[in-house]
Structures are given as structure tokens and as C-alpha cells.
Design an enzyme around this catalytic site. Sequence first.
Site, short mmCIF file in Angstrom:
data_model
loop_
_atom_site.label_atom_id
_atom_site.label_comp_id
_atom_site.label_asym_id
_atom_site.label_seq_id
_atom_site.Cartn_x
_atom_site.Cartn_y
_atom_site.Cartn_z
N GLY A 12 12.02 1.35 -5.95
CA GLY A 12 10.57 1.55 -6.75
C GLY A 12 10.57 3.24 -6.91
N ALA A 13 11.70 3.34 -8.10
CA ALA A 13 11.65 4.15 -8.98
C ALA A 13 10.64 4.41 -10.17
CB ALA A 13 13.03 4.43 -9.54
N SER A 152 7.45 6.16 7.59
CA SER A 152 6.31 7.47 7.22
C SER A 152 5.69 7.74 8.06
CB SER A 152 4.90 6.15 6.91
OG SER A 152 3.72 6.79 6.84
N TYR A 164 1.11 -2.19 8.00
CA TYR A 164 2.28 -1.49 7.75
C TYR A 164 2.99 -0.47 8.46
CZ TYR A 164 3.04 2.91 4.51
OH TYR A 164 3.49 4.09 3.80
N1 LIG Z 1 2.00 8.42 -0.74
C1 LIG Z 1 2.13 8.73 0.91
O1 LIG Z 1 1.42 9.59 1.02
C2 LIG Z 1 3.63 8.04 1.37
C3 LIG Z 1 3.64 8.39 3.01
C4 LIG Z 1 4.34 7.95 3.30
C5 LIG Z 1 5.09 6.79 3.26
N2 LIG Z 1 4.69 6.60 2.16
C6 LIG Z 1 6.15 5.46 1.05
O2 LIG Z 1 6.96 5.90 0.51
C7 LIG Z 1 7.57 5.29 -0.45
C8 LIG Z 1 6.72 5.18 -2.11
O3 LIG Z 1 5.30 5.12 -2.59
P1 LIG Z 1 4.79 5.95 -3.20
O4 LIG Z 1 3.61 7.19 -2.78
O5 LIG Z 1 5.75 6.53 -4.15
O6 LIG Z 1 3.60 4.58 -3.60
P2 LIG Z 1 4.30 4.32 -5.56
O7 LIG Z 1 3.09 3.09 -5.55
O8 LIG Z 1 3.95 5.35 -6.25
O9 LIG Z 1 4.84 3.74 -5.87
C9 LIG Z 1 5.57 2.78 -5.37
C10 LIG Z 1 6.96 2.31 -6.46
O10 LIG Z 1 7.51 0.74 -5.08
C11 LIG Z 1 7.21 -0.59 -5.92
N3 LIG Z 1 7.28 -2.14 -5.40
C12 LIG Z 1 6.11 -2.17 -4.89
N4 LIG Z 1 6.59 -3.08 -4.99
C13 LIG Z 1 8.10 -3.81 -4.61
C14 LIG Z 1 9.10 -4.66 -4.83
N5 LIG Z 1 8.58 -5.57 -4.08
N6 LIG Z 1 10.18 -4.78 -5.46
C15 LIG Z 1 10.72 -3.67 -6.07
N7 LIG Z 1 10.20 -2.15 -6.23
C16 LIG Z 1 8.47 -2.48 -5.69
C17 LIG Z 1 6.05 -0.61 -7.60
O11 LIG Z 1 5.67 -1.08 -8.60
C18 LIG Z 1 5.88 1.21 -7.22
O12 LIG Z 1 6.70 1.54 -8.53
C19 LIG Z 1 6.59 4.04 -0.15
O13 LIG Z 1 7.66 3.06 0.23
C20 LIG Z 1 5.57 4.37 0.87
O14 LIG Z 1 5.21 3.71 2.43
C21 LIG Z 1 4.20 7.56 0.66
#
Ligand SMILES: NC(=O)c1ccc[n+]([C@@H]2O[C@H](COP(=O)([O-])OP(=O)(O)OC[C@H]3O[C@@H](n4cnc5c(N)ncnc54)[C@H](O)[C@@H]3O)[C@@H](O)[C@H]2O)c1
Length: 257
Positions: A12-13, A152, A164
Site C-alpha cells: 500500500g506504498a 487501527s 473493518y
Molecule cells: N487513515 C486512517 O485514518 C487510518 C486509521 C487506522 C488505520 N488505517 C490503516 O492504515 C493503512 C493505510 O491506510 P491509508 O489511510 O494510508 O489509506 P489509503 O487509501 O491512502 O492507502 C491504502 C493503500 O492500499 C492500497 N491497497 C488497497 N487494496 C490493496 C490490495 N488488495 N493490494 C495492494 N494494495 C492495496 C491502495 O491502493 C492504497 O494505495 C490501512 O491498512 C488502513 O486500514 C488508516
Amino acid sequence: MRLADRVFVVTGAGSGIGREIAIRFAAEGAKIAAVDLRAETAAQTVGMLAGQGHFSGAVDVASGPSVVEMFGAVDRHFGRVDGLVNNAGVDHVPGDGRDLLMKTGQQTIHMSDEGFTKLMAINVNGVFFCLREAVKLMQRDKRPGVVLNMSSIAGLGPNGNVSYAASKHAVLGITRATARELGRFGIRVNAICPGVIDTPMTAGVPEFALAPLKQATPLGRTGTPADIAQTAVFLASDESSFITGQWISPNGGLVMC
Ligand SMILES: NC(=O)c1ccc[n+]([C@@H]2O[C@H](COP(=O)([O-])OP(=O)(O)OC[C@H]3O[C@@H](n4cnc5c(N)ncnc54)[C@H](O)[C@@H]3O)[C@@H](O)[C@H]2O)c1
């Protein structure tokens, strides 16, 4: 440099937290394999990294064969893996009833089999598939390693919807079970449980839903990807060498437990 010459796979980079982790890790001297569902976003991230010789590629973490193929490519590029940041994840998928939440006040009864299963496949199966392949390479080379799993605050209590929350609780289960099993190989496994972080994932959340969360947060703000990346650097570095099977929650005090 706290991560000098260590090879880290970051899933997810191509966006949000994962991109910031890749940037911070590279600034600390790490070699990065930036992977994402969309190869072009991962490649853009590599364009932002300090240092040379990084790798970018596509992976669907929900697919075992895709994960195996990706680790094969990373292994051909670097010849080893020292760490994995299991960051890829989604907070909703089509069919999970989120579109009806605002209208009806509930989501659970509107969630289809596919909606539940698809989210679990990405957030839970994906974490396991990537961890398994990373650990195979670490053990092949008899090298110590580090795994960080992105959970999370939805993994700590009643935050987020049923799929989730279930997925992020499961990530903590995977973290604990594998930390116990892999410690004797010098492989540490920890989890990060972010609060509300400003990324594309939360960009769609309306202000009326965010405002009460900010108000309930002692530090009075939402988090930034940098807040999470700093925590990740600590857990990936030798500064945390006696920490495994744990979670840490950068959340501004919104959740305390
Ligand atoms: N943003 C928040 O408030 C928050 C809070 C708690 C946890 N998180 C967790 O942090 C992580 C990153 O979230 P973020 O906020 O940066 O979200 P984001 O949507 O900006 O980034 C997520 C990335 O994961 C990639 N992705 C999705 N499905 C995929 C797959 N099947 N294979 C490969 N890549 C895939 C997407 O293309 C995207 O680039 C997630 O696991 C999310 O659940 C986020």
C-alpha cells in the site's frame, strides 16, 4: 541512520500512510520495495525516496499467487528481505452497505456475503500472505527480521463497522500468534493502531462525522501520515529490539486502553 541498508517491503506504498513510511524509511537509509495494487502509484512513491536502488511493483495482497510473485521479484532485485510493513488495507468495499449507513443508520444487515468476504480478503488474508512470504525469505537466509502490521483503533474496541473492526482485530491476532512463534528466529512482529489520520482513506469522511472525533481527542487534531511513520521507524529499528507481539496506537488520546 536507523535503518541503514535494510530491505523493507511496504505494501500500500502508493498512498497515504504507506507512502510516508516508505519516505521516512528511505531517509533512515533503508532500501524500499514499494508495492501497491496500482504499479504507477508505487512507482511515484519510489520517485520521492532518498537514496538509490529502490524497487516498485504491483501486487494484489488479497491474492496468494500475486503475493508470491511480488516477493519473487523483490528477492530477484535485492536478494533478501529484512522487514515488511503490512500496510495495504481498505475501509470499505462495494456491497458492504456503507452507502446505506447514512440513510438507514445501520450497515450490518445491508452487508452482502461478498462485501464482508472481500474486505477480509484484503485486510486479513493480505496481511497473512505477505507475512508468510517475507518470513520464508528471512528464514531461508537465517536473518533476523521485523514485521509491522497496520491495525487501527478499530482493532482495539467498538470503532468502525463490523467488517473493518473484525479485520483489524484479526490483524492483532496474527501479530500475537506470529510474534510468539517467530521470536526464536529473531523475527519481531508488532502492530500499529492509528487513530484518525489525514489520508485519501479519510478524505471522504464528512466534517460533521470528523468534528466530534476531533473534539473528543485530547490533542485536539487528527493525525498525519508522519505521526504513523515516526512510530513505524521506531518499531522497525533496533531501538525497539526487545519489543514483539505488541501494539502501539498513535491516536492523539482519542482511545486509551
Ligand atoms: N487513515 C486512517 O485514518 C487510518 C486509521 C487506522 C488505520 N488505517 C490503516 O492504515 C493503512 C493505510 O491506510 P491509508 O489511510 O494510508 O489509506 P489509503 O487509501 O491512502 O492507502 C491504502 C493503500 O492500499 C492500497 N491497497 C488497497 N487494496 C490493496 C490490495 N488488495 N493490494 C495492494 N494494495 C492495496 C491502495 O491502493 C492504497 O494505495 C490501512 O491498512 C488502513 O486500514 C488508516
